[in-house]
Write an enzyme that holds these catalytic residues in place. Structure first.
Site, mmCIF file in Angstrom:
data_model
loop_
_atom_site.group_PDB
_atom_site.id
_atom_site.type_symbol
_atom_site.label_atom_id
_atom_site.label_comp_id
_atom_site.label_asym_id
_atom_site.label_seq_id
_atom_site.Cartn_x
_atom_site.Cartn_y
_atom_site.Cartn_z
ATOM 1 C CB SER A 277 0.002 -8.173 -1.137
ATOM 2 O OG SER A 277 -0.836 -9.001 -0.350
ATOM 3 C CD GLU B 83 -11.476 5.189 1.704
ATOM 4 O OE1 GLU B 83 -10.876 4.133 1.415
ATOM 5 O OE2 GLU B 83 -11.469 6.182 0.971
ATOM 6 C CE LYS C 253 -4.427 -1.548 1.784
ATOM 7 N NZ LYS C 253 -4.242 -2.996 2.064
HETATM 8 C C1 LIG Z 1 -5.021 -3.976 1.590
HETATM 9 C C2 LIG Z 1 -4.303 -5.236 1.294
HETATM 10 C C3 LIG Z 1 -4.688 -6.088 0.220
HETATM 11 C C4 LIG Z 1 -5.893 -5.814 -0.623
HETATM 12 O O1 LIG Z 1 -5.812 -4.669 -1.407
HETATM 13 P P1 LIG Z 1 -5.615 -4.713 -2.981
HETATM 14 O O2 LIG Z 1 -5.917 -3.329 -3.383
HETATM 15 O O3 LIG Z 1 -6.559 -5.722 -3.546
HETATM 16 O O4 LIG Z 1 -4.201 -5.088 -3.244
HETATM 17 C C5 LIG Z 1 -3.934 -7.208 -0.040
HETATM 18 N N1 LIG Z 1 -2.867 -7.535 0.715
HETATM 19 C C6 LIG Z 1 -2.471 -6.760 1.750
HETATM 20 C C7 LIG Z 1 -1.287 -7.188 2.542
HETATM 21 C C8 LIG Z 1 -3.170 -5.601 2.078
HETATM 22 O O5 LIG Z 1 -2.772 -4.848 3.114
#
Ligand SMILES: *Cc1c(COP(=O)(O)O)cnc(C)c1O
Length: 391
Positions: free
Chosen positions: A377, A114, A92
């Site tokens: 992610s 938000e 993010k």
């Molecule tokens: C917020 C988040 C997601 C989901 O958000 P996307 O916009 O779909 O990438 C996925 N993995 C992690 C670790 C997150 O913090």
């Protein structure tokens, strides 16, 4: 490495999806944002400033890691793109840094956002602290109660957390409050949307800002394995880490792309977060996409063990990539994601976030091909109490 995309124009539609379903008062701000993004992403000074921040501050490029013991369990080599190693623990920050820098370029001194679980709020608060921008994050009061540590993190970083005490007191109400603020303050305020959703040009901007994930991973896997992967897999909430990954592989026809959504209690139960797998076409947060809705078109609440996938919509580009057949979208249930979270932690010594644990579970359940690439992610420290509470 260059952080920003090079496509001509900024897409407003992806097939029939996307668009700007917003109050008329916001159209000039969206036009301005589109213009500014077009010039910013072609401006070498902006690109090198963002690249330097991503490198020296956030930790890019992230490594590509061959997960040896997990590969054994999966039955083929699995490479991980390590977004969990970035500052704030997830991808993010790629988007938050880019949009905060863009806000500064536009001469906007104030940023709003938000947040549901607080991850996007913390990333935005971090970027605003770095760049000296005033920051207000809207958050439902029920979410504030459940996510106390993230509220405290944001405050420590100098952000004002504005509690929203309406409705279910969660993300939906926080989005409405942020939009109300933006309508009233658009002259001096930039609204940092946290995923590849919202009215145009947000989905394209958020994709471009996450594109380093895919660009780096593609070059790294060619270097490490001497070939492209057979499959590239990423979890999809709003879809930012997935679209940033997939964007680099769209033209590689031989690479299968898989987006993994939240199956919650099971798609058949109706309690899930899998609009691409199951959802009809509808409008949510300013764009047309796949959304969870009832027969009257009312938005239905999503359910997922992972806060980041607990969203009833999805990015419009994903809806289009589903319809064209270029990307396959499937759902993984809570129970399988949690099992993969535990198993992966023991096998690799890396605690994954529950969101990418969905992608890891899909890899374990779908043996095929000879080489997989998974976008990890984020890291899972934030999810420990959630998982332990299941015991
Ligand atoms: C917020 C988040 C997601 C989901 O958000 P996307 O916009 O779909 O990438 C996925 N993995 C992690 C670790 C997150 O913090």
């Amino acid at each position: 490495m260059t952080a920003v995309g090079t496509r001509p124009g900024v897409e407003r539609r992806f097939g029939p999806y996307g668009g700007r379903y917003v109050p008329e008062t916001l159209i000039p701000a969206l036009d301005e944002l589109e213009r500014e993004w077009l010039t910013a992403r072609e401006d070498p000074a902006f690109g090198s400033e963002l690249d330097a921040l991503l490198r020296d501050y956030a930790g890019r490029p992230t490594p590509l890691y061959l997960a040896r013991r997990f590969s054994e369990a999966a039955g083929r080599p699995v490479y991980l793109k390590r977004e969990d190693l970035l500052l704030t623990g997830a991808h993010k920050i790629n988007n938050a840094l880019g949009q905060a820098l863009l806000a500064k370029r536009m001469g906007k001194r104030r940023v709003i956002a938000e947040t549901g679980a607080g991850q996007h709020g913390v990333a935005t608060a971090t970027a605003c602290a770095l760049l000296g921008l005033e920051c207000v994050v809207y958050m439902g009061t029920e979410d504030m109660r459940r996510q106390r540590p993230n509220v405290e993190r944001m405050r420590l970083l100098g952000t004002e957390v504005a509690g929203v005490d309406a409705g279910a007191r969660t993300l939906k109400e926080a989005v409405s409050a942020a939009i109300r603020d933006w309508v009233a303050s658009v002259e001096e305020t930039h609204y940092v949307i946290g995923s590849a959703v919202g009215p145009a040009p947000f989905p394209a901007i958020v994709r471009d800002l996450n594109r380093p994930i895919g660009d780096e991973a593609r070059a790294q896997v060619l270097e490490a394995a001497g070939r492209l992967p057979d499959r590239v897999i990423a979890c999809v909430g709003g879809g930012s880490n997935a679209i940033g990954t997939f964007a680099a592989f769209l033209a590689d026809d031989e690479v299968e792309l898989v987006g993994v959504e939240a199956g919650g209690d099971g798609v058949a139960s109706g309690r899930h977060g899998a609009p691409l797998t199951t959802g009809a076409r509808g409008i949510l947060h300013g764009s047309m996409s796949a959304v969870l809705q009832d027969v009257d078109g009312q938005i239905v609440e999503a359910h997922s063990v992972s806060a980041g996938l607990d969203y009833p919509g999805s990015g419009p580009e994903h809806a289009h990539l589903r319809d064209t057949g270029r990307v396959r979208y499937e759902a993984v249930d809570d129970a399988d994601a949690v099992a993969a979270f535990r198993r992966f932690s023991k096998l690799e010594g890396i605690i994954p976030a529950l969101e990418p644990a969905h992608a890891l579970a899909w890899v374990l359940a779908n043996p095929a091909g000879e080489l997989d690439l998974v976008t990890l992610s984020g890291r899972g420290d934030k999810d420990l109490s959630e998982v332990l509470a299941l015991d």
